[in-house]
Design a protein around this motif. Structure first.
Motif, PDB file in Angstrom:
ATOM      1  N   GLU A  91      34.017 -38.923 -33.185  1.00 42.97           N
ATOM      2  CA  GLU A  91      32.846 -38.790 -34.066  1.00 42.97           C
ATOM      3  C   GLU A  91      31.570 -39.226 -33.352  1.00 42.97           C
ATOM      4  O   GLU A  91      30.537 -38.551 -33.452  1.00 42.97           O
ATOM      5  CB  GLU A  91      33.051 -39.640 -35.327  1.00 42.97           C
ATOM      6  N   LYS A  92      31.651 -40.335 -32.619  1.00 47.86           N
ATOM      7  CA  LYS A  92      30.441 -40.850 -31.980  1.00 47.86           C
ATOM      8  C   LYS A  92      30.044 -40.016 -30.772  1.00 47.86           C
ATOM      9  O   LYS A  92      28.855 -39.738 -30.558  1.00 47.86           O
ATOM     10  CB  LYS A  92      30.644 -42.300 -31.567  1.00 47.86           C
ATOM     11  N   SER A  93      31.033 -39.604 -29.953  1.00 49.23           N
ATOM     12  CA  SER A  93      30.717 -38.912 -28.701  1.00 49.23           C
ATOM     13  C   SER A  93      30.562 -37.404 -28.883  1.00 49.23           C
ATOM     14  O   SER A  93      29.888 -36.744 -28.080  1.00 49.23           O
ATOM     15  CB  SER A  93      31.812 -39.170 -27.668  1.00 49.23           C
ATOM     16  N   GLY A  94      31.239 -36.845 -29.870  1.00 55.45           N
ATOM     17  CA  GLY A  94      31.219 -35.402 -30.062  1.00 55.45           C
ATOM     18  C   GLY A  94      32.070 -34.637 -29.068  1.00 55.45           C
ATOM     19  O   GLY A  94      32.059 -33.405 -29.048  1.00 55.45           O
ATOM     20  N   ARG A  95      32.857 -35.332 -28.256  1.00 56.84           N
ATOM     21  CA  ARG A  95      33.678 -34.665 -27.240  1.00 56.84           C
ATOM     22  C   ARG A  95      35.062 -34.346 -27.799  1.00 56.84           C
ATOM     23  O   ARG A  95      35.637 -35.140 -28.527  1.00 56.84           O
ATOM     24  CB  ARG A  95      33.806 -35.507 -25.978  1.00 56.84           C
ATOM     25  N   PRO A  96      35.631 -33.180 -27.438  1.00 52.83           N
ATOM     26  CA  PRO A  96      36.958 -32.785 -27.944  1.00 52.83           C
ATOM     27  C   PRO A  96      38.056 -33.695 -27.396  1.00 52.83           C
ATOM     28  O   PRO A  96      37.995 -34.140 -26.244  1.00 52.83           O
ATOM     29  CB  PRO A  96      37.117 -31.353 -27.419  1.00 52.83           C
ATOM     30  N   LEU A  97      39.070 -33.921 -28.207  1.00 48.03           N
ATOM     31  CA  LEU A  97      40.193 -34.782 -27.836  1.00 48.03           C
ATOM     32  C   LEU A  97      41.507 -34.047 -28.072  1.00 48.03           C
ATOM     33  O   LEU A  97      41.695 -33.415 -29.113  1.00 48.03           O
ATOM     34  CB  LEU A  97      40.183 -36.068 -28.675  1.00 48.03           C
ATOM     35  N   SER A  98      42.417 -34.140 -27.103  1.00 46.75           N
ATOM     36  CA  SER A  98      43.805 -33.744 -27.341  1.00 46.75           C
ATOM     37  C   SER A  98      44.698 -34.899 -26.916  1.00 46.75           C
ATOM     38  O   SER A  98      44.381 -35.628 -25.974  1.00 46.75           O
ATOM     39  CB  SER A  98      44.167 -32.468 -26.585  1.00 46.75           C
ATOM     40  N   PHE A  99      45.811 -35.073 -27.629  1.00 48.67           N
ATOM     41  CA  PHE A  99      46.708 -36.185 -27.314  1.00 48.67           C
ATOM     42  C   PHE A  99      48.154 -35.765 -27.567  1.00 48.67           C
ATOM     43  O   PHE A  99      48.431 -34.819 -28.298  1.00 48.67           O
ATOM     44  CB  PHE A  99      46.358 -37.429 -28.134  1.00 48.67           C
ATOM     45  N   THR A 100      49.068 -36.483 -26.941  1.00 50.14           N
ATOM     46  CA  THR A 100      50.483 -36.159 -27.000  1.00 50.14           C
ATOM     47  C   THR A 100      51.056 -36.419 -28.383  1.00 50.14           C
ATOM     48  O   THR A 100      50.862 -37.493 -28.964  1.00 50.14           O
ATOM     49  CB  THR A 100      51.258 -36.996 -25.971  1.00 50.14           C
ATOM     50  N   VAL A 101      51.790 -35.430 -28.890  1.00 48.89           N
ATOM     51  CA  VAL A 101      52.542 -35.572 -30.137  1.00 48.89           C
ATOM     52  C   VAL A 101      53.979 -35.161 -29.849  1.00 48.89           C
ATOM     53  O   VAL A 101      54.229 -34.060 -29.357  1.00 48.89           O
ATOM     54  CB  VAL A 101      51.967 -34.698 -31.262  1.00 48.89           C
ATOM     55  N   ALA A 102      54.911 -36.059 -30.136  1.00 46.12           N
ATOM     56  CA  ALA A 102      56.332 -35.763 -29.928  1.00 46.12           C
ATOM     57  C   ALA A 102      57.137 -36.497 -30.983  1.00 46.12           C
ATOM     58  O   ALA A 102      56.668 -37.474 -31.586  1.00 46.12           O
ATOM     59  CB  ALA A 102      56.773 -36.186 -28.527  1.00 46.12           C
ATOM     60  N   GLN A 103      58.351 -36.028 -31.196  1.00 47.12           N
ATOM     61  CA  GLN A 103      59.252 -36.691 -32.142  1.00 47.12           C
ATOM     62  C   GLN A 103      59.949 -37.846 -31.438  1.00 47.12           C
ATOM     63  O   GLN A 103      60.776 -37.645 -30.549  1.00 47.12           O
ATOM     64  CB  GLN A 103      60.293 -35.707 -32.671  1.00 47.12           C
ATOM     65  N   LYS A 104      59.599 -39.069 -31.826  1.00 48.69           N
ATOM     66  CA  LYS A 104      60.293 -40.231 -31.292  1.00 48.69           C
ATOM     67  C   LYS A 104      61.641 -40.366 -31.992  1.00 48.69           C
ATOM     68  O   LYS A 104      61.733 -40.233 -33.207  1.00 48.69           O
ATOM     69  CB  LYS A 104      59.471 -41.500 -31.533  1.00 48.69           C
ATOM     70  N   HIS A 105      62.671 -40.658 -31.230  1.00 48.67           N
ATOM     71  CA  HIS A 105      63.994 -40.763 -31.833  1.00 48.67           C
ATOM     72  C   HIS A 105      64.147 -42.023 -32.682  1.00 48.67           C
ATOM     73  O   HIS A 105      65.010 -42.068 -33.558  1.00 48.67           O
ATOM     74  CB  HIS A 105      65.067 -40.692 -30.754  1.00 48.67           C
ATOM     75  N   ASP A 106      63.304 -43.033 -32.433  1.00 51.93           N
ATOM     76  CA  ASP A 106      63.355 -44.233 -33.275  1.00 51.93           C
ATOM     77  C   ASP A 106      62.350 -44.157 -34.432  1.00 51.93           C
ATOM     78  O   ASP A 106      62.266 -45.080 -35.241  1.00 51.93           O
ATOM     79  CB  ASP A 106      63.119 -45.496 -32.453  1.00 51.93           C
ATOM     80  N   ASP A 107      61.594 -43.088 -34.502  1.00 54.92           N
ATOM     81  CA  ASP A 107      60.659 -42.849 -35.606  1.00 54.92           C
ATOM     82  C   ASP A 107      60.543 -41.335 -35.793  1.00 54.92           C
ATOM     83  O   ASP A 107      59.514 -40.732 -35.489  1.00 54.92           O
ATOM     84  CB  ASP A 107      59.299 -43.466 -35.292  1.00 54.92           C
ATOM     85  N   PRO A 108      61.598 -40.700 -36.292  1.00 55.08           N
ATOM     86  CA  PRO A 108      61.681 -39.237 -36.251  1.00 55.08           C
ATOM     87  C   PRO A 108      60.690 -38.502 -37.135  1.00 55.08           C
ATOM     88  O   PRO A 108      60.555 -37.285 -37.003  1.00 55.08           O
ATOM     89  CB  PRO A 108      63.121 -38.959 -36.693  1.00 55.08           C
ATOM     90  N   GLN A 109      59.984 -39.198 -38.015  1.00 55.07           N
ATOM     91  CA  GLN A 109      59.009 -38.536 -38.878  1.00 55.07           C
ATOM     92  C   GLN A 109      57.564 -38.890 -38.538  1.00 55.07           C
ATOM     93  O   GLN A 109      56.634 -38.355 -39.155  1.00 55.07           O
ATOM     94  CB  GLN A 109      59.278 -38.896 -40.350  1.00 55.07           C
ATOM     95  N   GLY A 110      57.356 -39.753 -37.565  1.00 55.32           N
ATOM     96  CA  GLY A 110      55.999 -40.183 -37.237  1.00 55.32           C
ATOM     97  C   GLY A 110      55.094 -39.040 -36.821  1.00 55.32           C
ATOM     98  O   GLY A 110      53.893 -39.055 -37.107  1.00 55.32           O
ATOM     99  N   TRP A 111      55.649 -38.046 -36.136  1.00 60.29           N
ATOM    100  CA  TRP A 111      54.824 -36.922 -35.683  1.00 60.29           C
ATOM    101  C   TRP A 111      54.217 -36.165 -36.853  1.00 60.29           C
ATOM    102  O   TRP A 111      53.110 -35.642 -36.747  1.00 60.29           O
ATOM    103  CB  TRP A 111      55.647 -35.985 -34.798  1.00 60.29           C
ATOM    104  N   ARG A 112      54.936 -36.094 -37.966  1.00 61.77           N
ATOM    105  CA  ARG A 112      54.374 -35.413 -39.145  1.00 61.77           C
ATOM    106  C   ARG A 112      53.145 -36.158 -39.663  1.00 61.77           C
ATOM    107  O   ARG A 112      52.141 -35.543 -40.051  1.00 61.77           O
ATOM    108  CB  ARG A 112      55.417 -35.338 -40.258  1.00 61.77           C
TER     109      ARG A 112
END
Length: 572
Positions: free
Chosen positions: A259-280
Motif C-alpha cells: 500500500e505504501k510503496s505501490g510496488r507489485p508483490l508476489s509470494f510463495t503459496v504452498a500446502q504445508k503438510h502440518d497446516d494443510p488448509q493455511g494456503w486457502r
C-alpha cells in the motif's frame, strides 16, 4: 513480396491470452512478430509447424541462475523446456552488491539455501563486480540461450550495508534503512527487475546460520520498497513461513508495504503438510487485497514440492547412518559395492531400528521411476509396500536406492501432497490471483529438478494430453507466458501478436514427454547437478532466432539481459 527473417508455417496458435487454438502462420522480422495469419511472401528460414501448437516462449519468474549465468551460456534445464525468459535472484539470495570480504558469506548462503555446490561457485564466479549495476554488466558480457532478468537480493543487500550485524539478525537502524533504500533505487535504475527477500526459518547458510533477512522489520522492508518507488519501477518477491507472529499479522504487514510503496508483490503459496488448509486462508487474503486494488499475487507450483533421494543425491534415506556417512565421499561404484554387502546392510538397518532421531515419513516416500510419477498413489509408498510384503520400510527403501547400480531415486513430496493427490495444486492454479512459479531452475541441484514445470503443466494438466479433470491447453500456456510476464512487468513478451517479441515454441503435443532427471557432474570443479530433458519441442525461437531444434541446441545465443520491466507493450 515482403521478405521475412523467419516464417512459422501452418501451426495451431496458442496466443498466450487464452484464446481457442486457431490455425495461422507467424512471420518474424528484426526479432519481433511482424504478422499473424495467412502470410504470403518469402522468408530466409521457414519452420514447418503442421500438426504442432505454436505458443509464446515460456517466462519462468522463479529461478536461481545467479551464479550459473556468469559462467554458462546455456541455462539448462530451463532452456530445454521452452523457457525463453528467466527471472533470477529470488528468495533474497544472490551475489551483489558485495564487498570482497563478504564473498564467502554469500556463497555459504547460496549453498545452504539453494543447494548449489560451494566448490562450483568458488570456481565459476569471477567476482568482477561490487555494485549491483556492475553485476548486471558482468551478466551482459556472456551471451545466453535465454533472456535474463535479475532481482536485488535482500541477503546480499543487508550484508553489504550492515556487515556482521546483518548475520546476527540485528535490527536495521534508520541510517541502515536509508542506505538500503538508496541502493535499491540505484539497482532498479541500473536495470534490476525487482527486489527479493526471505523470511523462512528453513533458509540457512551451509553452516546452519539463518538467512540475514529472516527477521527484517516492517520499517526495513518498507524502506527498501520505497527505494523501488523512488525509481518508479520494480517488483517485490517474498518467501515467508507466515507464522511469526501469525499468518494474518504477517500478511497485514506485507499488505501495508505494498500500500505504501505501490510496488507489485508476489509470494510463495504452498500446502504445508502440518497446516494443510493455511494456503486457502492466504489466498482468501490475497483475493481481498486484489479486490481492494492492490497488486498482490501468490506464486504456486503445479505439482508437489519434493526431493529426490538417492546415492547420487545430496541426501538419501540413510544419510543419518554413521556407516553410510563414513563412505559418503567415495565414488558411486565403490559405495554401491559396499552397500550391496548383506553384512553392511544389516548393520545400517539395525542402527536405524534402534535410533530415536526424527526420520523421513515413509508414507510419503515413493519409487520415482522413468518416466517419473509426480502424482504417486499412496498405496505405492515405501511404507505401504513394506506392509504388504511383511518387511520393514527401511529394508524396502534400501533395496530400491540400489537399483540401476545406485543411480535410482526415491521421491518424497514435502508440500502440496497432504491428501495424496494434486487436488490442492489444481485449486491453487485455478485461482485468478495466482501465478505459476517456484520451479527454482539452477537451484537445489542435488535433490530437486523442478525447472521442468512448463512441460509438466502440459503433459499432466492439459485435457488435450488426456487429463479429464485438467485444463484447456491454451489456458495453461497463458498461465506460463503472458500471466507470468505481466506479473513481473514484462509487457513486451508472452503473447503471439504483431509487435511482440518473437519468443516462440513449436510444440508437438502428441510427442510431449518428461523423462526422469539424471545426475551430471558438469558444474565448475566437477560439481554435480540434476538435469532433466524434455521431448516434443520441435523448435524454440528467441528474439526471432532458432535456439533449439528437436531438443538440440543450434548454437545460437541471442539471449540478453533484460534491464528492468517494460512498462508498455510493443504490440499494436
Amino acid at each position: 513480396m515482403t521478405q521475412h527473417d523467419l516464417l512459422i508455417r501452418g501451426g495451431r496458435i496458442a496466443d498466450g491470452v487464452g484464446s481457442p487454438l486457431f490455425e495461422a502462420d507467424v512471420a518474424i522480422r528484426d526479432g519481433r512478430i511482424s504478422a499473424v495469419g495467412r502470410i504470403e511472401g518469402g522468408a530466409r528460414e521457414v519452420l514447418d509447424a503442421a500438426g504442432a501448437v505454436v505458443a509464446p516462449g515460456f517466462v519462468d519468474i522463479h529461478t536461481h541462475y545467479d551464479g550459473q549465468a556468469v559462467w554458462d551460456s546455456q541455462l539448462a534445464s530451463s532452456s530445454w523446456h521452452g523457457v525463453t525468459t528467466v527471472v533470477m535472484g529470488n528468495c533474497g539470495v544472490g551475489f551483489a552488491p558485495v564487498r570482497q570480504h563478504d564473498r564467502q558469506r554469500l556463497i555459504e548462503l547460496m549453498e545452504g539455501v539453494e543447494d548449489i555446490p560451494g566448490i562450483a561457485l568458488h570456481e565459476g564466479l569471477d567476482w568482477a563486480w561490487e555494485s549491483f549495476a556492475e553485476y548486471l554488466c558482468a551478466l551482459e558480457r556472456r551471451p545466453h540461450d535465454v533472456d535474463l532478468c535479475a532481482q536485488l537480493p535482500h541477503g546480499a543487500l543487508r550484508v553489504y550495508v550492515m556487515g556482521e550485524r546483518a548475520a546476527r539478525l540485528e535490527p536495521a537502524t534508520e541510517d541502515d534503512i536509508a542506505r538500503m533504500r538508496e541502493i535499491a533505487a540505484a539497482a532498479m535504475r541500473a536495470g534490476a527487475l525487482g527486489f527479493s527477500t526471505s523470511r523462512s526459518i528453513n533458509h540457512r547458510t551451509i553452516k546452519g546460520d539463518p538467512t540475514p533477512s529472516l527477521r527484517a522489520s516492517e520499517a526495513e522492508l518498507t524502506g527498501i520498497a520505497m527505494g523501488l518507488a523512488d525509481a518508479g519501477r520494480g517488483v517485490l518477491q517474498l518467501l515467508s513461513d507466515f507464522d511469526t507472529p501469525s499468518l494474518e499479522e504477517e500478511f497485514a504487514m506485507l499488505r501495508r508495504v505494498v500500500e505504501k510503496s505501490g510496488r507489485p508483490l508476489s509470494f510463495t503459496v504452498a500446502q504445508k503438510h502440518d497446516d494443510p488448509q493455511g494456503w486457502r486462508q492466504l489466498l482468501a487474503l490475497v483475493g481481498q487485497a486484489v479486490k481492494d486494488g492492490l497488486p498482490i499475487r501468490g506464486q504456486v507450483a503445479p505439482r508437489p514440492i519434493g526431493m529426490l533421494l538417492g546415492l547420487q543425491a545430496s541426501l538419501n534415506p540413510f544419510s543419518g547412518s554413521p556407516m553410510v556417512r563414513e563412505i559418503a565421499d567415495r565414488p558411486l561404484a565403490e559405495r554401491y559395492a559396499i552397500m550391496r554387502d548383506p553384512a553392511f546392510k544389516a548393520k545400517v538397518l539395525d542402527h536405524l531400528a534402534r535410533t530415536t532421531r526424527k526420520r523421513l515419513d515413509l508414507r510419503l516416500l515413493f519409487p520415482f521411476g522413468d518416466p517419473p510419477n509426480y502424482e504417486p498413489d499412496p498405496s505405492t509408498s515405501i511404507a505401504a509396500q513394506a506392509e504388504r510384503e511383511g518387511r520393514s520400510p527401511d529394508d524396502v527403501a534400501y533395496e530400491l536406492i540400489l537399483k540401476d547400480e545406485g543411480r535410482a531415486f526415491l521421491y518424497t513430496p514435502f508440500a502440496n501432497y497432504h491428501d495424496g493427490n494434486l487436488d490442492a495444486c489444481r485449486e491453487m492454479m485455478a485461482d485468478p490471483n495466482t501465478v505459476i512459479g517456484l520451479g527454482d531452475g539452477g537451484a537445489h541441484v542435488g535433490m530437486i529438478s523442478d525447472a521442468s514445470f512448463p512441460t509438466f503443466l502440459m503433459t499432466h494438466w492439459a485435457r488435450e494430453c488426456g487429463r479429464e479433470d485438467g485444463f484447456d491447453l491454451s489456458w495453461l500456456i497463458k498461465r506460463q507466458t503472458s500471466d507470468t510476464a505481466r506479473t513481473v512487468g514484462l509487457n513486451d513478451r508472452g503473447v503471439i501478436a504483431p509487435g511482440m517479441k518473437a519468443d516462440i515454441n513449436v510444440i508437438d503435443v502428441d510427442r510431449l514427454g518428461l523423462p526422469a532427471p539424471r545426475m551430471t557432474f558438469d558444474l565448475p570443479a566437477g560439481g554435480k547437478r540434476l538435469l532433466q530433458k524434455a521431448e516434443g519441442y520441435r523448435a524454440t525461437v528467441l528474439s526471432g532466432v532458432v535456439t533449439y531444434r528437436d531438443g538440440e541446441a543450434t548454437g545460437e545465443l541471442p539471449g540478453r539481459l533484460v534491464r528492468g520491466p517494460q512498462e508498455k507493450a510493443h504490440a499494436a
